[in-house]
Design an enzyme around this catalytic site. Structure first.
Site, PDB file in Angstrom:
ATOM      1  N   TYR A 185       0.795  -1.234   0.000  1.00 34.84           N
ATOM      2  CA  TYR A 185       0.000   0.000   0.000  1.00 34.84           C
ATOM      3  C   TYR A 185       0.831   1.290   0.000  1.00 34.84           C
ATOM      4  CZ  TYR A 185      -3.735  -3.319   0.967  1.00 34.84           C
ATOM      5  OH  TYR A 185      -4.609  -4.366   0.877  1.00 34.84           O
ATOM      6  N   HIS A 226      -8.715   1.921  -5.714  1.00 39.07           N
ATOM      7  CA  HIS A 226      -7.895   1.029  -4.888  1.00 39.07           C
ATOM      8  C   HIS A 226      -6.437   1.407  -5.085  1.00 39.07           C
ATOM      9  CE1 HIS A 226     -11.271  -1.587  -4.017  1.00 39.07           C
ATOM     10  NE2 HIS A 226     -11.612  -1.471  -5.290  1.00 39.07           N
TER      11      HIS A 226
HETATM   12  C1  DQA Z   1      -7.702  -2.061  -1.159  1.00 41.34           C
HETATM   13  C2  DQA Z   1      -7.734  -3.499  -1.690  1.00 41.34           C
HETATM   14  C3  DQA Z   1      -8.617  -4.378  -0.821  1.00 41.34           C
HETATM   15  O1  DQA Z   1      -8.619  -5.699  -1.313  1.00 41.34           O
HETATM   16  C4  DQA Z   1      -8.098  -4.390   0.607  1.00 41.34           C
HETATM   17  O2  DQA Z   1      -8.962  -5.144   1.437  1.00 41.34           O
HETATM   18  C5  DQA Z   1      -7.885  -3.031   1.157  1.00 41.34           C
HETATM   19  C6  DQA Z   1      -7.280  -2.013   0.302  1.00 41.34           C
HETATM   20  C7  DQA Z   1      -6.724  -1.173  -1.951  1.00 41.34           C
HETATM   21  O3  DQA Z   1      -6.828   0.040  -1.828  1.00 41.34           O
HETATM   22  O4  DQA Z   1      -5.845  -1.690  -2.653  1.00 41.34           O
HETATM   23  O5  DQA Z   1      -8.121  -2.766   2.333  1.00 41.34           O
HETATM   24  O6  DQA Z   1      -9.005  -1.496  -1.292  1.00 41.34           O
END
Ligand code: DQA
Length: 147
Positions: free
Chosen positions: A23, A100
């Site tokens: 992330y 995302h």
């Molecule tokens: C997310 C991807 C999701 O699968 C995960 O549960 C997240 C973050 C992303 O920003 O990549 O919490 O939404």
């Protein structure tokens, strides 16, 4: 001024320390600050809200009725589980942009399905914190096109 609601789902309050290899190192506060600065460039306002609770996100979507022109949402893990969140977004009656940080399609199979996708105008994913900025630009473009 036109307001765009930006919603961050569960665990996104931990950005910067949570699995940074997936992330990134940017914190949620930094993302919200860069969204506010892009918003002023685009001539819109952003209202940013994070919650770990499905109901709190739904309450915020309902409260935004008639007060927000579009919604940018990273539903986090609720993306893959929540019909209730999907229904709330469908009822909001404004354009929805799903964002995302990670490219969920390159990850575990359970992340490949989104309950949100069918009520979103489009998705932006895989660009880290920039996904939000691209999503905000897309939302502002949708609002301008509606006028
Ligand atoms: C997310 C991807 C999701 O699968 C995960 O549960 C997240 C973050 C992303 O920003 O990549 O919490 O939404």
């Amino acid at each position: 001024m036109t307001t765009i609601l930006v919603l961050h789902g569960p665990n996104l309050n931990l950005l910067g320390v949570r699995e940074p290899e997936i992330y990134g190192h940017t914190t949620l506060a930094e993302i919200d600050a860069s969204l506010a600065s892009l918003a002023s460039e685009l001539g819109v306002a952003v209202d940013c809200f994070q919650s770990n609770h499905e109901g709190a996100l739904i309450d915020r979507i309902q409260a935004a009725r008639g007060r927000t022109a579009a919604i940018v949402i990273n539903p986090g893990g609720f993306t893959h589980t929540s019909i209730a969140l999907r229904d709330a977004l469908a009822a909001a009656d404004v354009p929805v942009v799903e964002v995302h940080l990670s490219n969920v399609h390159r990850r575990e199979e359970f992340r490949h399905h989104s309950f949100i996708a069918s009520v979103a105008t489009g998705q932006v994913l895989g660009f880290g914190a920039d996904s939000y900025l691209l999503g905000l630009r897309a939302a502002a473009g949708l609002i301008a096109a509606r006028r």
